[in-house]
Design an enzyme around this catalytic site. Structure first.
Site, short mmCIF file in Angstrom:
data_model
loop_
_atom_site.label_atom_id
_atom_site.label_comp_id
_atom_site.label_asym_id
_atom_site.label_seq_id
_atom_site.Cartn_x
_atom_site.Cartn_y
_atom_site.Cartn_z
N GLY A 77 -39.11 -48.28 73.17
CA GLY A 77 -38.92 -47.11 72.31
C GLY A 77 -40.21 -46.62 71.69
O GLY A 77 -40.43 -45.42 71.52
N CYS A 78 -41.09 -47.56 71.38
CA CYS A 78 -42.37 -47.21 70.76
C CYS A 78 -43.32 -46.56 71.76
O CYS A 78 -44.02 -45.61 71.44
CB CYS A 78 -43.01 -48.46 70.16
SG CYS A 78 -41.96 -49.34 68.98
N SER A 79 -43.32 -47.07 73.00
CA SER A 79 -44.24 -46.57 74.04
C SER A 79 -43.74 -45.35 74.79
O SER A 79 -44.54 -44.57 75.29
CB SER A 79 -44.53 -47.69 75.06
OG SER A 79 -45.29 -48.71 74.46
#
Length: 187
Positions: A77-79
């Site tokens: 989700g962050c990347s």
């Protein structure tokens, strides 16, 4: 007996919640989560190397800063969503008066540096490491995610003007992707 134990615990640690489904006690924080109007804590973060300290209070002095936190570098989700949204919106945010866009994660500086290169953030978003979760703890925005190694930062975004928080969006579950995304930032 349980009521007496809870009363005793409250007198020592502030507050205790009983989770009736498994009869276990959990301590809740007596600190209050950061809120709009608060001043950023005087915390050192790290950029690229453990020797390159960046004091957050100094970084925000006299500037408008967008700061957002993610649970972990290189996580899906962050990347794939969170960081790329800020990278693609960086120019637009800077045209609206934002001096710096900063991403923070409870990772070591080497991991954050590698993630910055992987995500091509140079000149757009600064990636700062919070290796001991000092900032997350100071803001009372920690979450325990065992598969990621334990204590991490909740996912949030904020706008800081001259060191003071003017806008804050904390994901309701601490890790989701809704209110803290780049297109939801409230300048």
């Amino acid at each position: 007996m349980i009521a007496k134990s809870i009363a005793l615990c409250r007198s020592h640690i502030g507050s205790v919640k009983l989770l009736s489904s498994c009869n276990r006690y959990f301590q809740t924080s007596t600190a209050s989560m950061v809120k709009v109007g608060d001043v950023l804590p005087n915390v050192d973060l790290f950029e690229d190397l453990p020797t390159n300290k960046v004091n957050l209070a100094d970084l925000a002095k006299g500037k408008k800063v967008v700061l957002f936190a993610v649970p972990g570098a290189f996580t899906p989700g962050c990347s794939k969503t969170h960081l790329p949204g800020y990278v693609s919106k960086a120019e637009e945010l800077k045209q609206q008066g934002v001096s710096e866009i900063v991403c923070v994660s409870v990772n070591d500086p080497f991991v954050m540096s590698a993630w910055a290169k992987d995500q091509q953030t140079a000149g757009k978003v600064r990636l700062l490491a919070d290796p001991s979760a000092a900032l997350a703890r100071a803001l009372d925005l920690t979450v325990d995610i065992a598969p990621l190694g334990g204590v991490r930062s909740k996912r949030y975004s904020m706008v800081v003007e001259n060191g003071k928080i003017t806008s804050l969006q904390v994901e309701p579950d601490g890790t989701g992707l809704s209110c803290s995304l780049a297109d939801k930032i409230k300048l």
